[in-house]
Structure formats: structure tokens, C-alpha cells
Write an enzyme that holds these catalytic residues in place. Structure first.
Site, PDB file in Angstrom:
ATOM      1  CG  ASN A 204      43.260  30.664  48.858  1.00  0.00           C
ATOM      2  OD1 ASN A 204      43.106  30.668  50.072  1.00  0.00           O
ATOM      3  ND2 ASN A 204      44.184  31.403  48.246  1.00  0.00           N
TER       4      ASN A 204
ATOM      5  CE  LYS B 172      42.592  34.812  47.433  1.00  0.00           C
ATOM      6  NZ  LYS B 172      43.224  35.763  46.538  1.00  0.00           N
TER       7      LYS B 172
ATOM      8  CG  HIS C 203      48.352  32.302  47.451  1.00  0.00           C
ATOM      9  ND1 HIS C 203      48.253  33.670  47.330  1.00  0.00           N
ATOM     10  CD2 HIS C 203      47.307  31.785  46.763  1.00  0.00           C
ATOM     11  CE1 HIS C 203      47.183  33.957  46.608  1.00  0.00           C
ATOM     12  NE2 HIS C 203      46.594  32.836  46.247  1.00  0.00           N
TER      13      HIS C 203
ATOM     14  CD  GLU D 242      46.340  36.741  48.012  1.00  0.00           C
ATOM     15  OE1 GLU D 242      45.922  36.047  48.951  1.00  0.00           O
ATOM     16  OE2 GLU D 242      45.665  36.982  46.988  1.00  0.00           O
TER      17      GLU D 242
ATOM     18  CD  GLU E 193      46.818  30.885  42.355  1.00  0.00           C
ATOM     19  OE1 GLU E 193      45.621  30.620  42.279  1.00  0.00           O
ATOM     20  OE2 GLU E 193      47.324  31.419  43.343  1.00  0.00           O
TER      21      GLU E 193
ATOM     22  N   GLY F 103      42.354  38.048  41.892  1.00  0.00           N
ATOM     23  CA  GLY F 103      41.461  39.002  42.542  1.00  0.00           C
ATOM     24  C   GLY F 103      41.223  40.271  41.739  1.00  0.00           C
TER      25      GLY F 103
ATOM     26  CB  SER G 264      39.893  36.457  37.841  1.00  0.00           C
ATOM     27  OG  SER G 264      40.433  37.489  38.660  1.00  0.00           O
TER      28      SER G 264
HETATM   29  C1  PEP Z   1      43.779  32.692  44.610  1.00  0.00           C
HETATM   30  O1  PEP Z   1      43.632  33.218  45.691  1.00  0.00           O
HETATM   31  O2  PEP Z   1      44.559  31.747  44.511  1.00  0.00           O
HETATM   32  C2  PEP Z   1      43.027  33.208  43.465  1.00  0.00           C
HETATM   33  C3  PEP Z   1      43.246  32.697  42.293  1.00  0.00           C
HETATM   34  O3  PEP Z   1      42.117  34.228  43.711  1.00  0.00           O
HETATM   35  P1  PEP Z   1      40.965  34.756  42.698  1.00  0.00           P
HETATM   36  O4  PEP Z   1      40.268  33.542  42.158  1.00  0.00           O
HETATM   37  O5  PEP Z   1      40.086  35.603  43.560  1.00  0.00           O
HETATM   38  O6  PEP Z   1      41.666  35.517  41.636  1.00  0.00           O
END
Ligand code: PEP
Length: 251
Positions: A9, A11, A95, A97, A167, A173, A213
Site C-alpha cells: 500500500n 498510500k 483502510h 486511515e 490491521e 506506521g 509495520s
Molecule cells: C498499511 O498502510 O496498511 C500499513 C500496514 O502500513 P505500515 O506497514 O507502514 O504499518
């Protein structure tokens, strides 16, 4: 039985030249690799450039979101057919976000999931708890609500084409990753919900990815868990070498 997926992703990152460079870097490292299903999800503006760069490779393209309607007066939105038109086979839905920064509701997630399936896109539907919710020990309730509402009104034969991404928001992040045990516990719980909503066979076919992460140094232990079927990768998917190492976790 469940082919693993590693999805990146990107983003809101990458101008056109950066997206093409990143896609070319990933292609160079992963062209011909068939150990897992690899998907990259660039921002909408970069989809045509990335498609061109990946043309003829096994690496698949996904959108980061979409509207549920096929077309019309929805300023700023992108439809399922528009995603397909740019070569997308996958789409991220719900997601965190989008849920927590942009106000996306469970009802919107449900409509998007139905539209993705109706348009033959593979949806990657994200579920997961906030830090406060984990601290309040309501993780299971949150995940149950996300999964149940997302799949409301979707038949088993369609549901099995969907992918779920667990998630935990506190791990996105932040550099904090759920331990493999924490991930497995919730993946197993989510699969039990899918068994209750559908049946054992359907739930066993639905892939559940972990996101939060994920890095080259933690992917292997996460993937060793029985109900972890892949990863949705944010930050580390912006570095071709890291994304390659994650996709090649078995090597
Ligand atoms: C994501 O954006 O779905 C995500 C898991 O980000 P990160 O790997 O940076 O934590």
C-alpha cells in the site's frame, strides 16, 4: 490451500516518475517470482504509469479505495470500472486511515465490498482496533463488528473471493508490530466469525492478511502462524529491496 498474498500500500506517496521507478525496481527483483501473489497499490494518479511499467509481469495492480457506484455525480471519487480500466485486479477497502481520518463507515465499507465483488475485483477489506480499544480489551468486539458489517448481505460464493486484512491501528506506521501470537489470535477469531457467517469451507478459503509495520525482519515469524495468509505492507513497500525481501520470506 490458501495462496499467500503480499500487497504493498503506497498510500499518498510517489509522483509519476517516482512511482514508475519504484515499480521498475520491484519488477526487476520480483519478475517471474511465483512464490506468492504480489500486488502493488499506488495512488490513483500513478496507476497508468505503474501498469505500463509492470505490463507482462506477474505483479498485480490494486487501487487504494473506490466508490461503490459505477459512475455519476460523485466529485473526487473513482469507480470500480475506472480501476479495472487502469488494469487493477485488486482494491483495498476500509483502510483504517479512511475509517478514522476520512470518516468511512461500516456501511460504506459494505457497499464498496459488494461493488468490488460485483465488478470482479479482489477486495482487501481492512479491519482492526485502535490502541484505546486494545487497552480497553474490546479488540474482539471491534473486529467482529468490522467483519460482520463488511460482509453483510454477501453470499458465500462471493465472500470467498474477498481477502481480509487484520490491521491493528496501533501497529500501522508506528514501528510496533503485533507479535505473531497476537496476530494469530485475532486471525483465528476472524476466521471463526467467517465460519459463523458462512461455513467452515468458505472461511477456510478466505485469506486473512496481517498489516502493521511489517518488515523483512518480522515477516517470517508472522507467516509461520496458521491463520496468517500474507501481509498488507505500507512503509516497507516503498523500498523495492524491502518489499522484495518480504515477498521472498520463504527463501
Ligand atoms: C498499511 O498502510 O496498511 C500499513 C500496514 O502500513 P505500515 O506497514 O507502514 O504499518
Amino acid at each position: 490451500m490458501r495462496p499467500p498474498i503480499i500487497a504493498g500500500n503506497w498510500k499518498m506517496n510517489c509522483l509519476l516518475n517516482e512511482a514508475a521507478d519504484l515499480a521498475a525496481g520491484i519488477r526487476k527483483l520480483l519478475d517471474g517470482f511465483d512464490g506468492v501473489e504480489v500486488v502493488v497499490c499506488p495512488p490513483f494518479t500513478a496507476l497508468p504509469a505503474v501498469r505500463q511499467t509492470l505490463n507482462g509481469s506477474r505483479i498485480k495492480l490494486g487501487g487504494q479505495d473506490m466508490h461503490w457506484e459505477p459512475k455519476g455525480a460523485f466529485t473526487g471519487e473513482v469507480s470500480p470500472t475506472m480501476l479495472k480500466d487502469t488494469g487493477c485486479t485488486h482494491v483495498i477497502i476500509g483502510h483504517s486511515e479512511r475509517r478514522h481520518i476520512l470518516g468511512e463507515t461500516n456501511d460504506m465499507v459494505n457497499r464498496k465490498l459488494k461493488a468490488a465483488l460485483a465488478n470482479d475485483l479482489t477486495p482487501i477489506v481492512c479491519v482492526g482496533e485502535l490502541l484505546e480499544e486494545r487497552q480497553m480489551k474490546v479488540t474482539r468486539e471491534v473486529v467482529e463488528k468490522h467483519v460482520t458489517k463488511a460482509f453483510d448481505g454477501i453470499a458465500a460464493k462471493d465472500a470467498e473471493r474477498a481477502v481480509v486484512a487484520y490491521e491493528p491501528v496501533w501497529a500501522i506506521g508506528t514501528g510496533l508490530t503485533a507479535t505473531p501470537t497476537q496476530a494469530q489470535e485475532i486471525h483465528h477469531f476472524a476466521r471463526n466469525i467467517l465460519t459463523r457467517l458462512y461455513n467452515e469451507a468458505t472461511a477456510q478459503r478466505i485469506r486473512i492478511l496481517y498489516g502493521g509495520s511489517v518488515k523483512p525482519d518480522n515477516i517470517r515469524t508472522l507467516m509461520a502462524e496458521k491463520d496468517v495468509d500474507g501481509a498488507l505492507v505500507g512503509g516497507a513497500s516503498l523500498k523495492a529491496a524491502d518489499f522484495n525481501a518480504i515477498a521472498r520470506y520463504k527463501e
